[in-house]
Structure formats: structure tokens, C-alpha cells
Scaffold this motif. Structure first.
Motif, mmCIF file in Angstrom:
data_model
loop_
_atom_site.group_PDB
_atom_site.id
_atom_site.type_symbol
_atom_site.label_atom_id
_atom_site.label_comp_id
_atom_site.label_asym_id
_atom_site.label_seq_id
_atom_site.Cartn_x
_atom_site.Cartn_y
_atom_site.Cartn_z
ATOM 1 N N MET A 1 0.924 -1.298 -0.076
ATOM 2 C CA MET A 1 -0.007 -0.023 -0.031
ATOM 3 C C MET A 1 0.767 1.161 -0.174
ATOM 4 O O MET A 1 1.797 1.269 0.545
ATOM 5 N N ASN A 2 0.446 2.223 -0.642
ATOM 6 C CA ASN A 2 1.228 3.479 -0.757
ATOM 7 C C ASN A 2 1.069 4.371 0.617
ATOM 8 O O ASN A 2 -0.015 4.340 1.190
ATOM 9 N N SER A 3 2.256 4.740 0.833
ATOM 10 C CA SER A 3 2.165 5.606 2.210
ATOM 11 C C SER A 3 1.661 7.040 1.723
ATOM 12 O O SER A 3 1.422 7.260 0.751
ATOM 13 N N LEU A 4 0.988 7.517 2.596
ATOM 14 C CA LEU A 4 0.185 8.723 2.601
ATOM 15 C C LEU A 4 1.041 9.818 1.987
ATOM 16 O O LEU A 4 0.677 10.769 1.001
ATOM 17 N N SER A 5 2.374 10.082 2.166
ATOM 18 C CA SER A 5 3.126 11.071 1.576
ATOM 19 C C SER A 5 3.293 10.893 0.327
ATOM 20 O O SER A 5 3.417 11.862 -0.286
ATOM 21 N N GLN A 6 3.215 9.599 -0.357
ATOM 22 C CA GLN A 6 3.214 9.440 -1.830
ATOM 23 C C GLN A 6 1.835 9.896 -2.513
ATOM 24 O O GLN A 6 1.858 10.155 -3.762
ATOM 25 N N LYS A 7 0.857 10.022 -1.646
ATOM 26 C CA LYS A 7 -0.344 10.649 -2.360
ATOM 27 C C LYS A 7 -0.735 12.187 -2.216
ATOM 28 O O LYS A 7 -1.266 12.859 -2.655
ATOM 29 N N LEU A 8 0.324 12.822 -1.557
ATOM 30 C CA LEU A 8 0.298 14.003 -1.257
ATOM 31 C C LEU A 8 1.255 14.813 -2.134
ATOM 32 O O LEU A 8 2.385 14.326 -2.576
ATOM 33 N N ARG A 9 0.564 16.129 -2.774
ATOM 34 C CA ARG A 9 1.780 16.912 -3.384
ATOM 35 C C ARG A 9 2.974 17.395 -2.534
ATOM 36 O O ARG A 9 2.711 17.607 -1.370
ATOM 37 N N PRO A 10 4.046 17.273 -3.335
ATOM 38 C CA PRO A 10 5.150 17.581 -2.142
ATOM 39 C C PRO A 10 4.964 19.090 -1.624
ATOM 40 O O PRO A 10 4.769 20.036 -2.320
ATOM 41 N N LEU A 11 5.672 19.312 -0.449
ATOM 42 C CA LEU A 11 5.711 20.465 0.356
ATOM 43 C C LEU A 11 7.006 21.111 -0.249
ATOM 44 O O LEU A 11 7.984 20.846 -0.615
ATOM 45 N N ASP A 12 6.774 22.616 -0.404
ATOM 46 C CA ASP A 12 7.786 23.367 -0.913
ATOM 47 C C ASP A 12 8.497 24.273 0.023
ATOM 48 O O ASP A 12 7.876 25.265 0.280
ATOM 49 N N GLY A 13 9.749 23.990 0.820
ATOM 50 C CA GLY A 13 10.118 24.886 1.808
ATOM 51 C C GLY A 13 10.505 26.135 1.394
ATOM 52 O O GLY A 13 10.772 27.017 2.343
ATOM 53 N N SER A 14 10.692 26.439 0.206
ATOM 54 C CA SER A 14 11.099 27.793 -0.237
ATOM 55 C C SER A 14 9.760 28.505 -0.753
ATOM 56 O O SER A 14 10.272 29.754 -0.964
ATOM 57 N N SER A 15 8.820 28.065 -0.498
ATOM 58 C CA SER A 15 7.550 28.825 -0.908
ATOM 59 C C SER A 15 7.134 30.032 0.403
ATOM 60 O O SER A 15 7.717 29.702 1.535
ATOM 61 N N SER A 16 6.693 31.178 0.070
ATOM 62 C CA SER A 16 6.193 32.115 1.110
ATOM 63 C C SER A 16 5.166 31.442 1.766
ATOM 64 O O SER A 16 4.850 31.970 2.831
ATOM 65 N N GLN A 17 4.474 30.448 1.048
ATOM 66 C CA GLN A 17 3.276 30.161 1.944
ATOM 67 C C GLN A 17 3.781 29.015 3.254
ATOM 68 O O GLN A 17 4.503 28.067 2.925
ATOM 69 N N PRO A 18 3.172 29.242 4.439
ATOM 70 C CA PRO A 18 3.746 28.355 5.532
ATOM 71 C C PRO A 18 3.332 27.059 5.080
ATOM 72 O O PRO A 18 2.445 26.433 4.366
ATOM 73 N N LEU A 19 4.394 26.281 5.501
ATOM 74 C CA LEU A 19 4.204 24.666 5.348
ATOM 75 C C LEU A 19 2.854 24.064 5.905
ATOM 76 O O LEU A 19 2.482 23.109 5.125
ATOM 77 N N TYR A 20 2.431 24.472 6.991
ATOM 78 C CA TYR A 20 1.189 23.961 7.485
ATOM 79 C C TYR A 20 -0.100 24.164 6.556
ATOM 80 O O TYR A 20 -0.837 23.342 6.387
ATOM 81 N N GLN A 21 -0.007 25.368 5.800
ATOM 82 C CA GLN A 21 -0.973 25.716 5.007
ATOM 83 C C GLN A 21 -0.640 24.735 3.629
ATOM 84 O O GLN A 21 -1.866 24.386 3.221
ATOM 85 N N GLN A 22 0.516 24.663 3.279
ATOM 86 C CA GLN A 22 0.602 23.618 2.007
ATOM 87 C C GLN A 22 0.311 22.261 2.365
ATOM 88 O O GLN A 22 -0.460 21.854 1.533
ATOM 89 N N LEU A 23 0.582 21.817 3.544
ATOM 90 C CA LEU A 23 0.015 20.629 3.961
ATOM 91 C C LEU A 23 -1.472 20.503 3.989
ATOM 92 O O LEU A 23 -2.120 19.772 3.547
ATOM 93 N N GLN A 24 -2.118 21.250 4.538
ATOM 94 C CA GLN A 24 -3.440 21.413 4.792
ATOM 95 C C GLN A 24 -4.184 21.323 3.225
ATOM 96 O O GLN A 24 -5.173 20.598 3.194
ATOM 97 N N ARG A 25 -3.629 22.280 2.475
ATOM 98 C CA ARG A 25 -3.940 21.998 0.929
ATOM 99 C C ARG A 25 -3.689 20.851 0.397
ATOM 100 O O ARG A 25 -4.749 20.403 -0.545
ATOM 101 N N SER A 26 -2.727 20.217 0.577
ATOM 102 C CA SER A 26 -2.406 19.008 -0.101
ATOM 103 C C SER A 26 -3.310 17.829 0.437
ATOM 104 O O SER A 26 -3.694 16.886 -0.321
ATOM 105 N N LEU A 27 -3.758 17.800 1.737
ATOM 106 C CA LEU A 27 -4.626 16.875 2.302
ATOM 107 C C LEU A 27 -5.716 17.032 1.872
ATOM 108 O O LEU A 27 -6.449 16.164 1.557
ATOM 109 N N ARG A 28 -6.195 18.335 1.767
ATOM 110 C CA ARG A 28 -7.771 18.610 1.294
ATOM 111 C C ARG A 28 -7.793 18.118 -0.195
ATOM 112 O O ARG A 28 -8.800 17.589 -0.602
ATOM 113 N N ASP A 29 -6.681 18.321 -1.006
ATOM 114 C CA ASP A 29 -6.910 17.904 -2.331
ATOM 115 C C ASP A 29 -6.974 16.274 -2.347
ATOM 116 O O ASP A 29 -7.619 15.798 -3.182
#
Ligand code: 16G
Length: 247
Positions: A1-29
Motif C-alpha cells: 500500500m502507498n504511504s500517505l506522503s506518496q499521495k500528497l503533493r510535495p511541500l515546498d520549503g522555499s515557498s512563501s506559504q507556510p508549510l502547514y497551509q501547504q500541507l492542509q491544501r495537499s491533504l484537502r486535495d
């Protein structure tokens, strides 16, 4: 079975959007795209954090956001789960509290208004009562666990309850105790878009799709007891009815 991280869009540490918001968005997707299915359990926060190489605080904040949006639910002792849409049987005369409990969710209400009054001309028509008839009004936001599901405005004939305070958490429970629980109802359902005020109460966005369900409840003797208007979030409810061919 795929791990959850493989189903999520990768997070971008250099983006101006906070990581938690990126993670929230990719979980929502992932939930929207059904990569995470209703009732799926999320891995524990600690595991998710190490899988994604982010802090537990980032994971917690992202999950908190999705719990507030009503997409995830925390169940004490068993973890965090993807919320299933509520399938409501359109032809059963059940209460909000019963519907939620039947699905393992905890019903809760925030009171907006609880007042005595007399029927408005419009209510007089639907409740089939004469002008001046005393009524109680109950306005509530209805929650399943922490997720707001509907705004509900109920008008009940005052003669059917011992007092305004008789309704604690469930209107139907209070009516049942008084021997006045409706046994038959007419229901009307209409699509609508949330106003800014309604959206704020339901933690939705102005213009989001919703469903307005009106219920006129009757006693055994044919007299009306309740007229309720419920504005449901369109993304949390499916109304289901069983139909049979005319005989
Ligand atoms: C449901 C009913 C509403 C009723 C309420 C009582 C629909 C469309 N409406 O929301 O008419 O007043 O339940 O719930 O199902 P309670 O007993 O939990 O207060």
C-alpha cells in the motif's frame, strides 16, 4: 500500500506559504480526489511528521484546519479520520441528534436565539394556526463533532412544550417527553447559495452551495407542531430516498 506522503503533493520549503497551509491544501486535495477515502484513518501525527520531514506542530496545525473545515474528525482514543458525507434518509422522520448518533458522530448545537413570540402571518399559514398563537423559536447551529453541518431555525407551537427551556440539546426529545413528537411531516428541499453571514456561521465561503430543507411536522391529530428551516452545507450531506413505482 502507498504511504500517505506518496499521495500528497510535495511541500515546498522555499515557498512563501507556510508549510502547514501547504500541507492542509495537499491533504484537502487528496480528500477531494478520493486518494483518501471517507472513514480512512490518518497515520499518527508523529509518523506523518517524520514521513514528510516536517515538525509535529506543522502537522497538528494542518489537521486542526481540516477539522475546523469539517473534512477530518478526531475520535478520542482512536485517531483522526476522513469525514464521510452524511447520508440522510429523506423519508424518515428522524431528528438531527438521532441522525448524527446513528453515524457514530456526536451532535452538538450552538444557540443563536431562543425566544417566545407569536406566529408571523407566513408561519400562521404553514402552521395552520390563527394569528397571535404563541410559539417558541429555536435558532441553532448544528454540529457533528466539531464540524458545523447546518443552521436551523425552528418554530414550535408553545402549547406543545412545557416551557421555552424544555429544549436542552434535542427538540424532538423535548417534544417526545411532552407526548408531542411529530408523527408525519411535509418536507421541501431547495438548492441555495450561502450569504456572507450564513457562510461565517458554517465556516464556509460566501456563495458556496447549500441545501435548504423545510419541514412541517404534524401530530397524530393532524395539527401542525413544528416548522423548521435547515440550511445544510452542500459538501457534507447526501439526501437519499427509497422510491417505489406507483401501484
Ligand atoms: C432535523 C429536522 C428538524 C428538526 C430537528 C430536531 C430535517 C430536515 N429537519 O434537523 O425539522 O427540528 O431535526 O433535531 O431533518 P433535534 O431533536 O436534534 O433538536
Amino acid at each position: 500500500m502507498n504511504s500517505l506522503s506518496q499521495k500528497l503533493r510535495p511541500l515546498d520549503g522555499s515557498s512563501s506559504q507556510p508549510l502547514y497551509q501547504q500541507l492542509q491544501r495537499s491533504l484537502r486535495d487528496a480528500i477531494d480526489r478520493r486518494l483518501l477515502a471517507p472513514d480512512d484513518a490518518l497515520p499518527p501525527e508523529r509518523d506523518l511528521a517524520s514521513e514528510l520531514s516536517v515538525s509535529r506542530i506543522t502537522v497538528r496545525k494542518a489537521i486542526d484546519g481540516l477539522v475546523t473545515e469539517g473534512l477530518l474528525v478526531r475520535r478520542q482514543g482512536s485517531g483522526t479520520f476522513v469525514c464521510a458525507r452524511v447520508e440522510k434518509n429523506f423519508s424518515k422522520l428522524t431528528s438531527f441528534s438521532e441522525d448524527m448518533r446513528a453515524r457514530g458522530r456526536t451532535p452538538r448545537s450552538v444557540w443563536l436565539r431562543r425566544a417566545e413570540g407569536t406566529v408571523t402571518p407566513e408561519e400562521a399559514l404553514s402552521l395552520r394556526s390563527s394569528p397571535g398563537t404563541p410559539v417558541y423559536r429555536f435558532h441553532r447551529i448544528r454540529f457533528a463533532d466539531d464540524a458545523p453541518m447546518a443552521i436551523e431555525y425552528s418554530t414550535v407551537l408553545a402549547s406543545c412544550l412545557p416551557s421555552l427551556e424544555a429544549v436542552e440539546s434535542s427538540l424532538y426529545e423535548a417534544l417526545e417527553k411532552s407526548g408531542n413528537r411529530p408523527v408525519r411531516a411535509l418536507q421541501r428541499l431547495r438548492a441555495m447559495l450561502f450569504s456572507a453571514e450564513q457562510a461565517e456561521l458554517l465556516r464556509a465561503n460566501e456563495g458556496d452551495a447549500g441545501l435548504l430543507v423545510e419541514r412541517l411536522g404534524f401530530l397524530k391529530d393532524g395539527n401542525a407542531v413544528e416548522f423548521s428551516q435547515s440550511w445544510y452545507r452542500g459538501d457534507t450531506y447526501d439526501f437519499v430516498a427509497e422510491l417505489s413505482a406507483p401501484t
